[in-house]
Structures are given as C-alpha cells and as structure tokens.
Design a protein around this motif. Structure first.
Motif, PDB file in Angstrom:
ATOM      1  N   TRP A  66       0.809  -1.211   0.000  1.00 15.43           N
ATOM      2  CA  TRP A  66       0.000   0.000   0.000  1.00 15.43           C
ATOM      3  C   TRP A  66       0.847   1.268   0.000  1.00 15.43           C
ATOM      4  O   TRP A  66       1.913   1.331   0.598  1.00 15.43           O
ATOM      5  CB  TRP A  66      -0.938   0.021   1.202  1.00 15.43           C
ATOM      6  N   THR A  67       0.308   2.287  -0.642  1.00 19.75           N
ATOM      7  CA  THR A  67       0.911   3.619  -0.642  1.00 19.75           C
ATOM      8  C   THR A  67       0.115   4.497   0.327  1.00 19.75           C
ATOM      9  O   THR A  67      -0.872   4.053   0.934  1.00 19.75           O
ATOM     10  CB  THR A  67       0.874   4.226  -2.052  1.00 19.75           C
ATOM     11  N   ASP A  68       0.503   5.753   0.433  1.00 16.63           N
ATOM     12  CA  ASP A  68      -0.210   6.680   1.330  1.00 16.63           C
ATOM     13  C   ASP A  68      -1.678   6.812   0.957  1.00 16.63           C
ATOM     14  O   ASP A  68      -2.544   6.897   1.832  1.00 16.63           O
ATOM     15  CB  ASP A  68       0.452   8.058   1.307  1.00 16.63           C
ATOM     16  N   THR A  69      -1.974   6.829  -0.330  1.00 15.97           N
ATOM     17  CA  THR A  69      -3.374   6.977  -0.736  1.00 15.97           C
ATOM     18  C   THR A  69      -4.188   5.734  -0.374  1.00 15.97           C
ATOM     19  O   THR A  69      -5.374   5.845  -0.058  1.00 15.97           O
ATOM     20  CB  THR A  69      -3.488   7.259  -2.241  1.00 15.97           C
ATOM     21  N   ASP A  70      -3.567   4.569  -0.418  1.00 14.23           N
ATOM     22  CA  ASP A  70      -4.271   3.352  -0.004  1.00 14.23           C
ATOM     23  C   ASP A  70      -4.596   3.396   1.485  1.00 14.23           C
ATOM     24  O   ASP A  70      -5.685   2.995   1.907  1.00 14.23           O
ATOM     25  CB  ASP A  70      -3.428   2.111  -0.313  1.00 14.23           C
ATOM     26  N   TRP A  71      -3.661   3.901   2.289  1.00 13.61           N
ATOM     27  CA  TRP A  71      -3.914   4.022   3.724  1.00 13.61           C
ATOM     28  C   TRP A  71      -5.015   5.048   3.993  1.00 13.61           C
ATOM     29  O   TRP A  71      -5.847   4.848   4.880  1.00 13.61           O
ATOM     30  CB  TRP A  71      -2.628   4.394   4.474  1.00 13.61           C
ATOM     31  N   ARG A  72      -5.040   6.139   3.215  1.00 10.25           N
ATOM     32  CA  ARG A  72      -6.116   7.115   3.371  1.00 10.25           C
ATOM     33  C   ARG A  72      -7.471   6.482   3.057  1.00 10.25           C
ATOM     34  O   ARG A  72      -8.457   6.729   3.741  1.00 10.25           O
ATOM     35  CB  ARG A  72      -5.908   8.331   2.446  1.00 10.25           C
ATOM     36  N   PHE A  73      -7.496   5.696   1.998  1.00  5.61           N
ATOM     37  CA  PHE A  73      -8.728   5.002   1.613  1.00  5.61           C
ATOM     38  C   PHE A  73      -9.177   4.068   2.743  1.00  5.61           C
ATOM     39  O   PHE A  73     -10.366   3.983   3.059  1.00  5.61           O
ATOM     40  CB  PHE A  73      -8.498   4.225   0.312  1.00  5.61           C
ATOM     41  N   GLU A  76     -10.644   6.154   5.553  1.00  3.81           N
ATOM     42  CA  GLU A  76     -11.997   6.601   5.198  1.00  3.81           C
ATOM     43  C   GLU A  76     -12.991   5.448   5.311  1.00  3.81           C
ATOM     44  O   GLU A  76     -14.147   5.652   5.698  1.00  3.81           O
ATOM     45  CB  GLU A  76     -11.998   7.172   3.788  1.00  3.81           C
ATOM     46  N   ARG A  98     -15.950  -1.103  -0.711  1.00  2.22           N
ATOM     47  CA  ARG A  98     -14.627  -0.675  -0.260  1.00  2.22           C
ATOM     48  C   ARG A  98     -13.830  -1.844   0.306  1.00  2.22           C
ATOM     49  O   ARG A  98     -12.613  -1.915   0.109  1.00  2.22           O
ATOM     50  CB  ARG A  98     -14.759   0.439   0.780  1.00  2.22           C
TER      51      ARG A  98
END
Length: 149
Positions: A66-73, A76, A98
């Motif tokens: 995972w990247t930062d955007t995956d962790w943000r997802f 959320e 999700r």
C-alpha cells in the motif's frame, strides 16, 4: 452498480497477453508503518468493533504493497465501519465495495490477483511447474496390452 462475473481463470482461453500477473506476498503479518485511527472529538471513542477491524486490516500481509493513498482510503473506510456499528446500516453497500477494493477476504484477493505464500516457500509458488501430462496414445497402448512402441 458493480459488474458481476467470474474470477480470472488460471488457464485463459484467449491468446491475448494478460495485462497483469499475480502478486505474491509473504504470508506474514505486516508490522511496518501504518497510521493510527485519528482521535475523535470530545469524550466519544471509536467503537470496539471498529478498533478490532482496524487492527486486523493494518496487519494484513498485502498492506506492505500500500501507498499513502491506499492508507487514506482504508482510514476513510474505517469511518464507514464506525457508522455501520453505530446503527447506520445504510452504509453497508458502500462498505462492501470498499472492503473488496482493500482485499479483505480471500475472494477479494483472488479478484485482485493477490496471493499469499508461506515465508519458507518464498516466490516458489509463482514458479511452480505444471504437472506432467500423460499422452493419450501411450495410455491407450497400455490399456490395449500393446507394450511395443
């Protein structure tokens, strides 16, 4: 509305090259960097089921991809898990979608073409050779009792 269909076949019938192949991940809990659930305002705390869900998600082996955007997802999505456990069942459909994108179940990981390999096996899972195939004419000869080639 999501499209339904079969999971990718190991033996595709068409001759087009696959756009992507399987991703093999070591089957060990992820212990790297992952964000904490954010603090909630006031005296309210995260529901215990939401905290348990987050601890399970952040330890999944494929989280190392995972990247930062995956962790943000994922964070959320934790808000939706919280809403679900706080008696808002209307979020269940979005939560299911999700969860599939995060690869939470075995079936979801199959659709994402992610597989876990035991640490002692390494990448040998991806490199396994197919089983040998017996030729039919040789089998017919043996069944007929004709041992001569």
């Amino acid at each position: 509305m999501p499209l339904s269909g079969r999971t990718p076949s190991a033996n595709p019938r068409n001759r087009n090259p696959r756009a992507y192949d399987w991703t093999t991940v070591e089957n060990a809990a992820y212990e790297g960097h992952s964000p904490e659930l954010p603090a909630k305002g006031g005296r309210q705390r995260w529901h215990r089921e939401t905290r348990a869900w987050w601890e399970a998600v952040r330890a999944m082996p494929h989280c190392r991809l995972w990247t930062d955007t995956d962790w943000r997802f994922a964070l959320e999505t934790a808000v939706l898990v919280e809403a679900f456990w706080r008696d808002q069942p209307s979020v269940a459909a979005e939560l299911r979608l999700r969860s599939a994108k995060l690869g939470l179940t075995h079936e979801d990981r199959l659709k994402l073409r992610i597989r876990y390999a035991d640490p002692q096996d390494g990448d040998q899972v991806a490199a396994q050779a197919p089983a040998a195939v017996t030729r039919l004419d040789e089998r017919r000869r043996r069944l007929a009792g004709d041992d001569a080639p």
